[in-house]
Motif scaffolding. Structure first.
Motif, mmCIF file in Angstrom:
data_model
loop_
_atom_site.group_PDB
_atom_site.id
_atom_site.type_symbol
_atom_site.label_atom_id
_atom_site.label_comp_id
_atom_site.label_asym_id
_atom_site.label_seq_id
_atom_site.Cartn_x
_atom_site.Cartn_y
_atom_site.Cartn_z
ATOM 1 N N ASN A 69 0.689 -1.358 -0.103
ATOM 2 C CA ASN A 69 0.074 0.030 0.126
ATOM 3 C C ASN A 69 0.802 1.346 0.100
ATOM 4 O O ASN A 69 0.353 2.155 -0.438
ATOM 5 N N PHE A 70 1.939 1.115 0.506
ATOM 6 C CA PHE A 70 2.984 2.349 0.629
ATOM 7 C C PHE A 70 3.949 2.435 -0.617
ATOM 8 O O PHE A 70 5.114 3.080 -0.560
ATOM 9 N N PHE A 71 3.790 1.845 -1.528
ATOM 10 C CA PHE A 71 4.669 1.816 -2.436
ATOM 11 C C PHE A 71 4.811 3.156 -3.380
ATOM 12 O O PHE A 71 6.029 3.819 -3.405
ATOM 13 N N TRP A 72 3.787 3.603 -3.849
ATOM 14 C CA TRP A 72 3.828 4.895 -4.448
ATOM 15 C C TRP A 72 4.116 5.946 -3.402
ATOM 16 O O TRP A 72 4.869 7.079 -3.934
ATOM 17 N N LEU A 73 4.005 6.086 -2.196
ATOM 18 C CA LEU A 73 4.224 6.976 -1.430
ATOM 19 C C LEU A 73 5.819 7.031 -1.112
ATOM 20 O O LEU A 73 6.620 8.074 -1.052
ATOM 21 N N GLY A 74 6.326 5.732 -1.068
ATOM 22 C CA GLY A 74 7.919 5.671 -1.057
ATOM 23 C C GLY A 74 8.506 6.220 -2.110
ATOM 24 O O GLY A 74 9.710 6.719 -2.059
ATOM 25 N N VAL A 75 7.834 5.895 -3.570
ATOM 26 C CA VAL A 75 8.496 6.349 -4.623
ATOM 27 C C VAL A 75 8.456 7.948 -4.794
ATOM 28 O O VAL A 75 9.709 8.577 -5.160
ATOM 29 N N VAL A 76 7.481 8.455 -4.296
ATOM 30 C CA VAL A 76 7.474 9.829 -4.497
ATOM 31 C C VAL A 76 8.308 10.451 -3.308
ATOM 32 O O VAL A 76 9.091 11.415 -3.701
ATOM 33 N N VAL A 77 8.427 10.177 -2.289
ATOM 34 C CA VAL A 77 9.347 10.541 -1.202
ATOM 35 C C VAL A 77 10.926 10.522 -1.587
ATOM 36 O O VAL A 77 11.598 11.454 -1.661
ATOM 37 N N ALA A 78 11.050 9.138 -2.392
ATOM 38 C CA ALA A 78 12.512 9.088 -2.741
ATOM 39 C C ALA A 78 12.681 10.052 -3.824
ATOM 40 O O ALA A 78 13.999 10.580 -4.049
ATOM 41 N N ALA A 79 11.733 10.186 -4.784
ATOM 42 C CA ALA A 79 12.175 11.124 -6.121
ATOM 43 C C ALA A 79 12.203 12.633 -5.458
ATOM 44 O O ALA A 79 13.158 13.300 -5.965
ATOM 45 N N LEU A 80 11.364 12.929 -4.450
ATOM 46 C CA LEU A 80 11.715 14.437 -3.935
ATOM 47 C C LEU A 80 13.212 14.449 -3.239
ATOM 48 O O LEU A 80 13.682 15.409 -3.307
ATOM 49 N N ASN A 81 13.454 13.522 -2.522
ATOM 50 C CA ASN A 81 14.948 13.513 -2.170
ATOM 51 C C ASN A 81 16.011 13.562 -3.122
ATOM 52 O O ASN A 81 17.002 14.158 -2.818
ATOM 53 N N ILE A 82 15.893 12.827 -4.220
ATOM 54 C CA ILE A 82 16.919 12.768 -5.256
ATOM 55 C C ILE A 82 16.729 14.110 -5.927
ATOM 56 O O ILE A 82 17.760 14.741 -6.289
ATOM 57 N N ALA A 83 15.640 14.599 -6.065
ATOM 58 C CA ALA A 83 15.383 16.236 -6.803
ATOM 59 C C ALA A 83 16.137 17.109 -5.947
ATOM 60 O O ALA A 83 16.863 18.031 -6.476
ATOM 61 N N ALA A 84 15.904 17.220 -4.756
ATOM 62 C CA ALA A 84 16.439 18.148 -3.722
ATOM 63 C C ALA A 84 18.058 17.998 -3.605
ATOM 64 O O ALA A 84 18.667 19.098 -3.508
ATOM 65 N N GLY A 85 18.658 16.753 -3.821
ATOM 66 C CA GLY A 85 19.860 16.541 -3.580
ATOM 67 C C GLY A 85 20.583 17.018 -4.883
ATOM 68 O O GLY A 85 21.535 17.624 -4.862
ATOM 69 N N VAL A 86 20.141 16.712 -5.967
ATOM 70 C CA VAL A 86 20.564 17.395 -7.121
ATOM 71 C C VAL A 86 20.606 18.820 -7.269
ATOM 72 O O VAL A 86 21.589 19.495 -7.408
#
Length: 231
Positions: A69-86
């Motif tokens: 159930n938390f697959f898309w939430l984890g993907v969104v949070v990981a994508a935000l972290n990657i974007a912020a890191g870049v």
């Protein structure tokens, strides 16, 4: 006994590595306090890489746990972290300015709430809470008045102070741990006894350690028929 000696040496060596790491952190903290601009840029680059690596690890974990159930939430949070890191890695100066503004607003709001709360509630810690709130307000105002120039030294100063105090803590743990291990090893070494009362030298057991004979009882150490008391 050999196993205990080996374990003591291993513990002493581990505490020595902790002390060495503490020395490195203290040196880094002192250098950062001297060169606050360099410390600010270094902290921002490290922060960006932490965001990037954390986002990649979070994305891998989300892919492994797909179907939950938390697959898309984890993907969104990981994508935000990657974007912020870049973004932070590509533009550390602008990121430092934004984080400095955010920190100043936190100081202002936290100090304001502490001051109002201490005045309204007037609890047993009224004075300390009021001083903390006033200090937070003053710090936030000073950072905002000097922004964006304050972004060159505020984050670097905080980062350097964190390194300095963490290093001092590791130094205390390392040297204190080595001292404790040395004391325990010497106490467990065979053939050593505790110090004699009132002196710092070990006491060897002998005749002086025999308990005193209670008064009123005959001395049974002499043979039968021998006079135990002087005439």
């Amino acid at each position: 006994m050999v196993e205990q000696t080996r374990e003591s040496k291993k513990l002493s060596r581990d505490f020595g590595w902790l002390a060495f790491l503490g020395i490195l952190l203290v040196i880094g903290g002192v250098v950062g306090l001297v060169y606050t601009g360099f410390a600010t840029l270094t902290s921002m680059v490290l922060f960006g890489w932490l965001l990037l690596v954390g986002g990649l690890i979070g994305l891998l974990q989300s892919v492994q746990s797909r179907g939950t159930n938390f697959f898309w939430l984890g993907v969104v949070v990981a994508a935000l972290n990657i974007a912020a890191g870049v973004v932070v890695i590509r533009n550390p100066v602008g990121s430092a300015e934004a984080l400095t503004m955010f920190a100043a607003l936190l100081f202002l709001t936290g100090g304001l709430f502490r001051v109002v709360g201490s005045v309204v509630v007037r609890g047993p810690q009224f004075g300390w809470t009021l001083v903390q709130g006033a200090f937070g307000l003053l710090l936030g105002i000073l950072v905002l008045f000097d922004w964006p120039q304050s972004s060159l030294y505020v984050l670097g100063t905080f980062f350097s102070l964190a390194l300095l105090f963490d290093g001092l803590g590791l130094l205390a743990i390392g040297f204190g741990g080595r001292r404790v291990v040395t004391m325990v090893s010497e106490a467990m070494r065979p053939g050593t006894a505790g110090p004699a009362p009132g002196t710092g030298t070990p006491r060897t057991p002998g005749r002086d350690d025999t308990p005193p004979r209670p008064s009123g009882h005959p001395d049974l150490s002499k043979p039968e028929g021998q006079d135990r008391s002087p005439n």
